[in-house]
Design a protein around this motif. Structure first.
Motif, PDB file in Angstrom:
ATOM      1  N   LEU A 160       0.870  -1.172   0.000  1.00 29.79           N
ATOM      2  CA  LEU A 160       0.000   0.000   0.000  1.00 29.79           C
ATOM      3  C   LEU A 160       0.906   1.220   0.000  1.00 29.79           C
TER       4      LEU A 160
ATOM      5  N   LYS B  13      -9.014  -0.678  -0.355  1.00 31.19           N
ATOM      6  CA  LYS B  13      -7.551  -0.755  -0.412  1.00 31.19           C
ATOM      7  C   LYS B  13      -7.016  -1.782   0.588  1.00 31.19           C
ATOM      8  N   ARG B  14      -7.583  -1.794   1.778  1.00 29.74           N
ATOM      9  CA  ARG B  14      -7.096  -2.694   2.829  1.00 29.74           C
ATOM     10  C   ARG B  14      -7.306  -4.160   2.478  1.00 29.74           C
TER      11      ARG B  14
ATOM     12  N   CYS C 230      -1.349   4.683   6.401  1.00 31.42           N
ATOM     13  CA  CYS C 230      -0.663   3.390   6.312  1.00 31.42           C
ATOM     14  C   CYS C 230      -0.249   2.893   7.691  1.00 31.42           C
TER      15      CYS C 230
ATOM     16  N   VAL D  80      -3.299   1.397   9.202  1.00 37.15           N
ATOM     17  CA  VAL D  80      -3.607   0.119   8.559  1.00 37.15           C
ATOM     18  C   VAL D  80      -2.709  -0.981   9.109  1.00 37.15           C
TER      19      VAL D  80
ATOM     20  N   THR E 248      -3.604  -3.524  11.960  1.00 44.17           N
ATOM     21  CA  THR E 248      -4.562  -4.617  11.773  1.00 44.17           C
ATOM     22  C   THR E 248      -4.010  -5.734  10.891  1.00 44.17           C
ATOM     23  N   ILE E 249      -2.731  -5.654  10.529  1.00 42.72           N
ATOM     24  CA  ILE E 249      -2.136  -6.614   9.593  1.00 42.72           C
ATOM     25  C   ILE E 249      -1.454  -7.736  10.361  1.00 42.72           C
TER      26      ILE E 249
END
Length: 458
Positions: free
Chosen positions: A188, A209-210, A231, A234, A237-238
């Motif tokens: 991303l 996007k996620r 980013c 985001v 949560t990865i």
């Protein structure tokens, strides 16, 4: 939705909505795998030249309308062209009936034997994807680049093998229609407000996007922009391993700039790649693309030497801050791919010289106020055209730009720009808008700009 494999398509009823490149490719692929495919496009038959090719294969094509019975009880999947909005009647009918609605990316991801590298972001996708392909090739790491670049993914999934990477540029439109899609490396690049006429809310745009990370597992790699607050959020949560890239500060794992040099740090070991001033691409935003490509490819097995040599030699992608010509000491740049304000801002910030800026295109109701501080003191003239010409001209005046002119089309804009620019200036087409009010694509718009520039030399 049950897991998709090459073996479970025989006899399945699938509707493909929208012809175009990806629609044709996925219709042919699923037909080849034994599915009962019907293709539907709202355009009249005269505007669907691809229909004859599909019909010759035995694939029914319905043009000119969406039949009321297109989505019936036997239909098991709707594969839609990414650009078709979810408010379209067949999409709404499918969703109401519980029929999965996906894009070609979902199909390709399920059927590809090759592990995938998925690259998304509001800006910079094509440049980064092109760099990734060139770096991997130079490293003798086998790869195929497809998706929004070159061939459709569905055209190549039966040819790629498990010992190569399938590299894909991915839009929010494509990712919104995914469910099980799992790229082993996903990037991303950045997130700015864009395509809100399609997504309607920023939340839906970001959620789309996620999805590039949604099915990643431990051992997969997520590449993210450490300089982007979105980013960084985001990343929380990865579940995959994160490689960062940053123009501004060192990172724990990934690629960064420090004291004018690009470094990679991997498993605690830091190595220099090359000085920033040796990167061929112009502008800070292209430096970000270069850092992202370096992180992606080094994670995928590229060599440091291949990264360095490619970054020294890669001069960009057509229509992305593309140098066109120098005429009477004025340099002309084609950045037609800049279809939103943030992309235009990055292009404007790439120059210290006085800029004659050409902007305009489809009016999506955007106010463009973020352009004002960038135009102020940087643009010596603003020339606007297309549906958004009035609002962009107003922003030029708000910025105190000495000369603001409104014209009807791009050819006239180039002529006016040539009359205003002086030796040492830059003329920049970076429209900040989509092209569809006057041109079929940003590529057509950029080509018309270049033709108009070259006519100045005659």
């Amino acid at each position: 939705m049950s897991r998709l494999t090459k073996e479970n398509w025989t006899g399945r009823s699938v509707v493909v909505l929208g012809l175009a490149r990806s629609g044709v490719a996925v219709a042919k692929l699923l037909h080849h795998l034994g599915a009962k495919v019907v293709v539907n496009d709202l355009k009249p038959r005269s505007a669907c030249p691809e229909a004859s090719e599909l019909e010759a294969l035995g694939i029914p094509v319905i043009c000119g309308k969406h039949p009321d019975d297109l989505i019936h009880e036997q239909v098991e999947m709707l594969v839609k062209n990414p650009g078709i909005p979810y408010r379209a009647k067949p999409v709404q009918q499918a969703l109401a009936a519980g029929v999965p609605v996906v894009t070609e990316v979902e199909i390709a991801g399920a059927l590809s034997e090759a592990p995938m590298i998925g690259i998304t972001g509001s800006n910079g996708k094509t440049t980064t994807t092109s760099l990734v392909g060139q770096i991997l090739t130079r490293s003798q790491v086998k790869c195929t680049v497809a998706g929004n670049i070159g061939q459709a993914l569905a055209d190549v999934v039966e040819q790629v093998t498990s010992d190569e990477w399938l590299v894909a540029e991915l839009s929010s439109f494509q990712l919104k229609g995914t469910d099980q899609f799992r790229p082993r490396i996903a990037a991303l690049l950045n997130v700015f407000p864009a395509h809100l006429d399609y997504h309607e809310t920023m939340e839906d745009y970001l959620a789309s996007k996620r999805k590039v990370f949604a099915n990643q597992e431990a051992g997969d790699i997520a590449v993210l922009n450490a300089d982007s607050p979105v980013c960084r959020e985001v990343a929380k949560t990865i579940s995959s391993d994160i490689w960062w890239f940053s123009r501004t500060a060192p990172v724990e794992q990934g690629v960064y700039v420090q004291d004018g040099v690009i470094y990679v740090i991997n498993e605690g070991q830091t190595q220099a790649i090359l000085p920033v001033d040796e990167v061929a691409l112009h502008g800070d935003f292209n430096l970000e693309n270069a850092l992202a490509a370096a992180a992606i490819t080094l994670a995928a097995g590229a060599t440091l030497d291949a990264v360095a040599q490619t970054l020294r030699e890669f001069h960009g992608v057509e229509h992305r801050l593309e140098y066109v010509a120098t005429i009477n000491g004025v340099r002309y740049y084609n950045d037609s791919k800049a279809t939103n304000a943030q992309a235009a801002i990055k292009a404007l910030e790439a120059f210290t010289e006085p800029v004659v800026w050409i902007g305009g295109g489809l009016d999506r109701g955007v106010d463009f106020k973020e352009l004002v501080p960038v135009l102020r003191g940087r643009a010596k003239a603003v020339i606007t055209y297309g549906q958004s010409k009035s609002i962009l001209a107003e922003r030029g005046r708000d910025a105190g730009v000495p000369t603001v002119q409104v014209v009807d089309n791009l050819e006239e804009a180039v002529s006016r720009a040539a009359g205003l620019a002086q030796d040492g200036d830059v003329v920049l087409l970076s429209p900040a808008c989509a092209s569809w009010d006057q041109y079929t694509s940003f590529e057509e718009r950029g080509s018309i700009f270049k033709q108009a520039v070259h006519r100045l030399q005659v």
